[in-house]
Scaffold this motif. Sequence first.
Motif, PDB file in Angstrom:
ATOM      1  N   SER A 661      20.394 -62.180  73.184  1.00  0.00           N
ATOM      2  CA  SER A 661      19.739 -63.304  72.524  1.00  0.00           C
ATOM      3  C   SER A 661      20.423 -64.594  72.926  1.00  0.00           C
ATOM      4  O   SER A 661      21.533 -64.591  73.468  1.00  0.00           O
ATOM      5  CB  SER A 661      19.817 -63.154  70.999  1.00  0.00           C
ATOM      6  N   LEU A 662      19.770 -65.724  72.645  1.00  0.00           N
ATOM      7  CA  LEU A 662      20.352 -67.018  72.967  1.00  0.00           C
ATOM      8  C   LEU A 662      21.705 -67.186  72.282  1.00  0.00           C
ATOM      9  O   LEU A 662      22.693 -67.610  72.889  1.00  0.00           O
ATOM     10  CB  LEU A 662      19.391 -68.141  72.546  1.00  0.00           C
ATOM     11  N   GLU A 663      21.773 -66.812  71.017  1.00  0.00           N
ATOM     12  CA  GLU A 663      23.022 -66.934  70.252  1.00  0.00           C
ATOM     13  C   GLU A 663      24.116 -66.047  70.836  1.00  0.00           C
ATOM     14  O   GLU A 663      25.273 -66.462  70.982  1.00  0.00           O
ATOM     15  CB  GLU A 663      22.773 -66.567  68.782  1.00  0.00           C
ATOM     16  N   ASP A 664      23.742 -64.798  71.197  1.00  0.00           N
ATOM     17  CA  ASP A 664      24.734 -63.868  71.753  1.00  0.00           C
ATOM     18  C   ASP A 664      25.275 -64.370  73.097  1.00  0.00           C
ATOM     19  O   ASP A 664      26.465 -64.227  73.392  1.00  0.00           O
ATOM     20  CB  ASP A 664      24.114 -62.480  71.944  1.00  0.00           C
ATOM     21  N   ILE A 665      24.387 -64.946  73.922  1.00  0.00           N
ATOM     22  CA  ILE A 665      24.830 -65.465  75.219  1.00  0.00           C
ATOM     23  C   ILE A 665      25.842 -66.588  75.022  1.00  0.00           C
ATOM     24  O   ILE A 665      26.899 -66.617  75.648  1.00  0.00           O
ATOM     25  CB  ILE A 665      23.632 -65.970  76.046  1.00  0.00           C
ATOM     26  N   LEU A 666      25.523 -67.504  74.097  1.00  0.00           N
ATOM     27  CA  LEU A 666      26.414 -68.643  73.886  1.00  0.00           C
ATOM     28  C   LEU A 666      27.736 -68.215  73.270  1.00  0.00           C
ATOM     29  O   LEU A 666      28.791 -68.766  73.581  1.00  0.00           O
ATOM     30  CB  LEU A 666      25.729 -69.685  72.991  1.00  0.00           C
ATOM     31  N   LYS A 667      27.704 -67.200  72.414  1.00  0.00           N
ATOM     32  CA  LYS A 667      28.943 -66.705  71.808  1.00  0.00           C
ATOM     33  C   LYS A 667      29.816 -65.988  72.825  1.00  0.00           C
ATOM     34  O   LYS A 667      31.042 -66.072  72.792  1.00  0.00           O
ATOM     35  CB  LYS A 667      28.624 -65.747  70.650  1.00  0.00           C
ATOM     36  N   SER A 668      29.167 -65.250  73.730  1.00  0.00           N
ATOM     37  CA  SER A 668      29.927 -64.411  74.660  1.00  0.00           C
ATOM     38  C   SER A 668      30.436 -65.174  75.865  1.00  0.00           C
ATOM     39  O   SER A 668      31.316 -64.717  76.579  1.00  0.00           O
ATOM     40  CB  SER A 668      29.059 -63.246  75.157  1.00  0.00           C
TER      41      SER A 668
END
Length: 900
Positions: A661-668
């Motif tokens: 997800s967009l959020e997961d990409i930015l967090k990782s």
Amino acid sequence: MKVIGKVYNTLLDLEGKNKAGVSAMDISKELNLNRSTISRYLNVLYNDKKIKKLGGRPVLYQSISNNTIISSEDKLNNGLNSLDKLTGAKQGLSIPIERAKAAIIYPPKGLHTLLLGETGVGKSLFAEQMYEYAKEVNVLDKDAPFIRFNCADYFNNPNLLTAQIFGVKKGAFTGAEADRDGLLKKADRGVLFLDEIHRLTPEGQEMLFTYIDKGFFRPLGESEKLVYANVRIIAATTENPESHLLQTFSRRIPMVIELPSLKERSTVERYALIESFIREESSRLGQSIYINKNSIISYLLYNCPNNIGQLKSDIQLSCAKAFLNYKGNSNNYLMINQGDLPNHVRKGLLYLNEYRKEVNEVLNGASDILKYSGIEEAPLKLTHEEENIGEDFYSIIEDKIDSFKKSGIDEKDINQILSVDIESYFQKYIGQISRHYRKDEIHNRINKEIVDAVEEILLLAKKILNREYDERLYFGLSLHLERSIERISNGEKIYNPKLNFIRINYEDEFIFAMKIAKLIDNKFNIETPVDEIGYLAMFFASDYFKDKKEIESNVKIVVVMHGGSTASSMVEVVNNLIGSDFVVGLDMPLSIDPQGMYEITKDKILDIHRDKGVILMVDMGSLTNFGHMITEETGIEVKTIDMVSTLMVLDIARKALVGYSLEDILKSTEYKTIIDMPQSRSRKKENAIITACFTGDGVAKKISDIVSNTISDKNIKIITMNIIDDIVLEDRIIELEKSYNILAIISAVNINIKSIPFIPAIDIFYNETAEKLDEIIEEAEMYDRIWDSLKEHLVHLKSDLVIKDIRNLINRLEKSLNVKVTNDIKMGMTLHICFMMDSILAGEKPKVFHGLNAFKKLHLKHILIVKEELKTIKHIYKVNIEDNEIAYIVKMFIENKSSV
């Protein structure tokens, strides 16, 4: 002889001692080479039906016939003549070579030949190869002479020029103190090569055609004695023979051969020339040479007006620079980077978009770092070679690692070079397996115990990972396990440079690989090392094997960058590596203004988004604001990441492709350049604003407080200064500039110093001033980024000095021309002026401004202003900036002004 020939002949030798067959380990011990390397060559021989495999463990090999292998190099030496060895013999030189052969063998004494072609096309080499060919076909004796003479060496002294060729009789002219034989006599029974024949005087040409007609000549000054000689003449000229040679002479030379210029040669031929020149330098230095892929592309595409000769010289210059770095910095390996290339060569990369197809045909699958060696066999490439299917996929990778280690490259650098290539090679390797094997063939080839283990593993994968895998994984894992079990059993080390990456990014698959490693250990009585567990995890993590999910709904990736092909080039590399046209690239050439680029970007995002969000990856400037603007205007969630690199795009694209997800990409992500996150940039100098008054207290302190509140989210230092206590204010500011980038001076009294913007203190209470400060700060950050980018590209300039001077120049020109340009245009101008100055200092000719006289008449006032403002730059950097370049600068201001 190549390694494959040594492997085969060693197998033949060992067969005499061991009738039962020869193993890879047997040959490895004899040749002192890595066993996996031997195994790979044995598989090539097996596929070529030169040897056969015997059952059992370890695998044994026997020759099918006792014919020794002839290496490709030996075949070249034995099967090709000197003319056919020339680069492009089957392409651009095919017709010239046919004509040359005809000229040599034409009865009874061959045909005299005239070679035509631009400077540097290789006329001298071609003449030498004609001579060698004549000896090979027994037209000339093995000891026949080859005499080379350049007529241009004596063109200022016609008598001496003629005497050199025909000889001279004592007293023929002043200085002729004795009889002397000429080159024509010395070349008897051989070849006389006369270069720059157009420099020969008309009288000399007449003497030469008399010899061609009659077979004899008279030395200069001789009236009676005739000299007979049997000489084949090969002449060469860069000029049009009809206008520079006597017709009576040119008619006597029946064979005219025109050699193509480098521009007329194919990209494949040009690459072959580049490769051969680098190998020559490697042989000369006794050292393998590494070069990055972009440097090869630059050599393939740059404008090389002096043809092959210049290409060779430019390559030698880069090798010399790289060798200095190698020696001076005590490096362990000799690497050519973009910074080692002459400036005019680096510009070749700018043409990549135009010639991308041709470049891909030459460098398809090549790694980011290429190795050339004139002292050993050609490097193994990290690309799929179909003849090697069946060998474990990491044998070639390990060979490459061994090669790098032997060259002294440390492990960190090896990992960086190979990190992308391993995954890419793995995908290509596996993708071919199903084309080479059917299921029944796998059963026939692979031990049943291994096949049963693979079937059990796939059932576990379906249960634990909840995924279905097709036959490709069945084939790939079966072949891999056969080889890996053999390696582990033989005690061979397994090394996986991507182990940590796999462990972190494919956690589920890595844990699953640990489970099946225990299963494998129990079944085959081995202990699977952790590096091998990493390889096993790659099988189950690979998108190639997963059921193809619908990726239309995934997070989308758009890359937008300044330049004519920067974004599209980067995106092409990434899409090739992930095997999908998933990432979108948009280029922003200087001719497109920010508003136009914004509309293009917005339209593209509207077209591709699927409600999962979009990641906008940009380099710098106004592009960093596009994401917020598009979100506000369209409601699409767009997150922006700036200062992007190929590896950043690759990392984020891979995560988006597999469904993050967009959020997961930015967090990782490890990258801290997401625009809506606080940014920390390291600068050599801290940015600062000066507030000043007569006392240093009072007004200056209040101004400082107001400014601090206005720019509280910026990393800007506020410096207060006392004016009345120090009349040498300018000296103080010059001293401060050694430690700070002074962005502006704010004061209650008017202070105009150098090119530093001045803001009256009263104006800080107005919103417009806050906006002006933001513009100044944004501009400063932009110049910081340009500074960082140019360091590796400028050869003759120090970017940390020149950037500041050009920034001041552009600001002065805005005032003098009464023109305002955007920061994006300023960035383009800065890059243009920097590279222009660097090119001038390198001695390159300026680019011609078409219609210069008409343009000067129309914009004379602007040209005079720019000339005046450039005086400081010309004085400091000792550059002679001509009218052509001044016209380009004026044109950029006029065409890109936002207000006048």
